[in-house]
Design a protein around this motif. Structure first.
Motif, PDB file in Angstrom:
ATOM      1  N   LEU A 132      -8.779  93.216  30.537  1.00  0.00           N
ATOM      2  CA  LEU A 132      -7.480  92.565  30.431  1.00  0.00           C
ATOM      3  C   LEU A 132      -7.216  92.139  28.985  1.00  0.00           C
ATOM      4  N   ALA A 133      -8.248  91.607  28.338  1.00  0.00           N
ATOM      5  CA  ALA A 133      -8.094  91.155  26.952  1.00  0.00           C
ATOM      6  C   ALA A 133      -7.721  92.318  26.036  1.00  0.00           C
ATOM      7  N   GLN A 134      -8.362  93.449  26.227  1.00  0.00           N
ATOM      8  CA  GLN A 134      -8.078  94.613  25.394  1.00  0.00           C
ATOM      9  C   GLN A 134      -6.626  95.061  25.558  1.00  0.00           C
ATOM     10  N   ALA A 135      -6.144  95.105  26.781  1.00  0.00           N
ATOM     11  CA  ALA A 135      -4.757  95.499  27.030  1.00  0.00           C
ATOM     12  C   ALA A 135      -3.782  94.505  26.400  1.00  0.00           C
ATOM     13  N   LEU A 136      -4.085  93.212  26.520  1.00  0.00           N
ATOM     14  CA  LEU A 136      -3.207  92.184  25.959  1.00  0.00           C
ATOM     15  C   LEU A 136      -3.161  92.255  24.434  1.00  0.00           C
ATOM     16  N   VAL A 137      -4.304  92.461  23.809  1.00  0.00           N
ATOM     17  CA  VAL A 137      -4.342  92.582  22.343  1.00  0.00           C
ATOM     18  C   VAL A 137      -3.487  93.760  21.892  1.00  0.00           C
ATOM     19  N   LEU A 138      -3.627  94.894  22.558  1.00  0.00           N
ATOM     20  CA  LEU A 138      -2.854  96.079  22.165  1.00  0.00           C
ATOM     21  C   LEU A 138      -1.351  95.849  22.335  1.00  0.00           C
ATOM     22  N   ARG A 139      -0.957  95.151  23.384  1.00  0.00           N
ATOM     23  CA  ARG A 139       0.472  94.957  23.637  1.00  0.00           C
ATOM     24  C   ARG A 139       1.059  93.823  22.811  1.00  0.00           C
ATOM     25  N   ASP A 140       0.425  92.652  22.837  1.00  0.00           N
ATOM     26  CA  ASP A 140       1.046  91.470  22.249  1.00  0.00           C
ATOM     27  C   ASP A 140       0.643  91.179  20.812  1.00  0.00           C
ATOM     28  N   ILE A 141      -0.498  91.670  20.368  1.00  0.00           N
ATOM     29  CA  ILE A 141      -0.895  91.454  18.976  1.00  0.00           C
ATOM     30  C   ILE A 141      -0.611  92.703  18.149  1.00  0.00           C
ATOM     31  N   VAL A 142      -1.075  93.855  18.635  1.00  0.00           N
ATOM     32  CA  VAL A 142      -0.838  95.108  17.917  1.00  0.00           C
ATOM     33  C   VAL A 142       0.603  95.575  18.114  1.00  0.00           C
ATOM     34  N   GLN A 143       1.233  95.113  19.178  1.00  0.00           N
ATOM     35  CA  GLN A 143       2.624  95.400  19.505  1.00  0.00           C
ATOM     36  C   GLN A 143       2.888  96.876  19.810  1.00  0.00           C
ATOM     37  N   LEU A 144       1.941  97.478  20.529  1.00  0.00           N
ATOM     38  CA  LEU A 144       2.170  98.829  21.033  1.00  0.00           C
ATOM     39  C   LEU A 144       3.067  98.729  22.255  1.00  0.00           C
ATOM     40  N   ASP A 145       3.831  99.793  22.525  1.00  0.00           N
ATOM     41  CA  ASP A 145       4.595  99.763  23.770  1.00  0.00           C
ATOM     42  C   ASP A 145       3.652 100.089  24.928  1.00  0.00           C
TER      43      ASP A 145
ATOM     44  N   LEU B 123      -6.220  99.816  12.787  1.00  0.00           N
ATOM     45  CA  LEU B 123      -6.444  98.704  11.872  1.00  0.00           C
ATOM     46  C   LEU B 123      -6.062  97.373  12.516  1.00  0.00           C
ATOM     47  N   HIS B 124      -4.968  97.340  13.275  1.00  0.00           N
ATOM     48  CA  HIS B 124      -4.577  96.115  13.976  1.00  0.00           C
ATOM     49  C   HIS B 124      -5.697  95.647  14.896  1.00  0.00           C
TER      50      HIS B 124
ATOM     51  N   ARG C 187     -13.450 108.529  -2.333  1.00  0.00           N
ATOM     52  CA  ARG C 187     -12.351 108.100  -3.210  1.00  0.00           C
ATOM     53  C   ARG C 187     -11.171 107.621  -2.366  1.00  0.00           C
ATOM     54  N   ALA C 188     -10.868 108.365  -1.312  1.00  0.00           N
ATOM     55  CA  ALA C 188      -9.766 107.988  -0.424  1.00  0.00           C
ATOM     56  C   ALA C 188     -10.067 106.653   0.266  1.00  0.00           C
ATOM     57  N   LEU C 189     -11.326 106.426   0.625  1.00  0.00           N
ATOM     58  CA  LEU C 189     -11.699 105.170   1.259  1.00  0.00           C
ATOM     59  C   LEU C 189     -11.451 103.995   0.313  1.00  0.00           C
ATOM     60  N   GLY C 190     -11.871 104.120  -0.930  1.00  0.00           N
ATOM     61  CA  GLY C 190     -11.643 103.054  -1.906  1.00  0.00           C
ATOM     62  C   GLY C 190     -10.163 102.757  -2.096  1.00  0.00           C
ATOM     63  N   GLU C 191      -9.377 103.799  -2.193  1.00  0.00           N
ATOM     64  CA  GLU C 191      -7.930 103.645  -2.352  1.00  0.00           C
ATOM     65  C   GLU C 191      -7.318 103.018  -1.096  1.00  0.00           C
ATOM     66  N   LEU C 192      -7.795 103.463   0.053  1.00  0.00           N
ATOM     67  CA  LEU C 192      -7.305 102.923   1.326  1.00  0.00           C
ATOM     68  C   LEU C 192      -7.574 101.425   1.416  1.00  0.00           C
ATOM     69  N   LEU C 193      -8.790 101.009   1.112  1.00  0.00           N
ATOM     70  CA  LEU C 193      -9.147  99.593   1.198  1.00  0.00           C
ATOM     71  C   LEU C 193      -8.284  98.747   0.261  1.00  0.00           C
ATOM     72  N   ALA C 194      -8.026  99.253  -0.936  1.00  0.00           N
ATOM     73  CA  ALA C 194      -7.187  98.520  -1.882  1.00  0.00           C
ATOM     74  C   ALA C 194      -5.753  98.404  -1.361  1.00  0.00           C
ATOM     75  N   ARG C 195      -5.258  99.453  -0.709  1.00  0.00           N
ATOM     76  CA  ARG C 195      -3.880  99.448  -0.196  1.00  0.00           C
ATOM     77  C   ARG C 195      -3.699  98.519   0.996  1.00  0.00           C
ATOM     78  N   ILE C 196      -4.699  98.437   1.865  1.00  0.00           N
ATOM     79  CA  ILE C 196      -4.534  97.653   3.093  1.00  0.00           C
ATOM     80  C   ILE C 196      -4.919  96.184   2.937  1.00  0.00           C
ATOM     81  N   GLU C 197      -5.634  95.848   1.876  1.00  0.00           N
ATOM     82  CA  GLU C 197      -6.131  94.478   1.721  1.00  0.00           C
ATOM     83  C   GLU C 197      -5.049  93.403   1.849  1.00  0.00           C
ATOM     84  N   PRO C 198      -3.895  93.516   1.176  1.00  0.00           N
ATOM     85  CA  PRO C 198      -2.874  92.457   1.334  1.00  0.00           C
ATOM     86  C   PRO C 198      -2.352  92.339   2.764  1.00  0.00           C
ATOM     87  N   ASP C 199      -2.150  93.467   3.440  1.00  0.00           N
ATOM     88  CA  ASP C 199      -1.663  93.436   4.820  1.00  0.00           C
ATOM     89  C   ASP C 199      -2.694  92.813   5.754  1.00  0.00           C
TER      90      ASP C 199
END
Length: 184
Positions: free
Chosen positions: A136-149, A75-76, A20-32
């Motif tokens: 290198l790609a994984q680190a770049l995705v986390l920093r510049d796309i996911v925007q982790l510090d 999710l990012h 049930r939580a999964l269904g609700e989660l998917l509905a909540r995140i779909e627009p984002d």
């Protein structure tokens, strides 16, 4: 994707097996998810395909979400990976078309829009980086796309902070070189 605490709680419950939580989660995140895919892929249909792939990947892999990091971070990463996979698939399909087939109905984004063309060039550069130097790609995705510090990137990858900074720097240089003079 700034997700609220209810979404984070739904993700933890879904990871523990609550359907049930999964269904609700998917509905909540779909627009984002759709908004994020639209920022990466220039055509609405392509972004929709990547969005659906992302939601399916979340549903299939939610049990792997361990809760060590925030769900929004996880999710990012899933969204960026699905969008890049969709892009690679579209690129491969376009290359497989023979000259006697009907041309695609989509115009070449590089000629239609500077922004879309830049996005596609960046995806090409990221694809080359992923193939050549996945760490290198994984680190770049986390920093510049996911925007982790930087500290969060190091923690996610299980590497020292200095190594994370070095990988991100090297990845940016690689992408910049791949993009060429036009983007400097």
């Amino acid at each position: 994707m700034a997700l609220d605490e209810l979404t984070e709680e739904l993700a933890r419950s879904a990871a523990a097996g609550d359907h049930r939580a999964l269904g609700e989660l998917l509905a909540r995140i779909e627009p984002d998810v759709m908004r994020h895919c639209s920022r990466i892929l220039p055509y609405h249909q392509d972004a929709e395909e990547a969005s659906q792939d992302t939601l399916l990947a979340v549903a299939r892999n939610i049990g792997r979400f361990e809760g060590r990091a925030r769900f929004s971070t996880w999710l990012h990463i899933v969204t960026a990976n699905c969008a890049r996979t969709t892009y690679r698939s579209l690129k491969r399909r376009a290359a497989e078309q023979t000259s006697d087939e009907l041309p695609t109905q989509k115009p070449d984004a590089r000629r239609v829009s500077v922004i879309a063309g830049s996005r596609l060039d960046l995806l090409d550069a990221m694809e080359a980086l992923e193939a050549d130097k996945p760490d290198l790609a994984q680190a770049l995705v986390l920093r510049d796309i996911v925007q982790l510090d930087y500290n969060e990137v190091a923690e996610q990858l299980g590497i020292p902070l200095g190594t994370a900074k070095s990988r991100i720097h090297q990845a940016r240089k690689y992408v910049q070189a791949a993009l060429g003079e036009d983007y400097r």
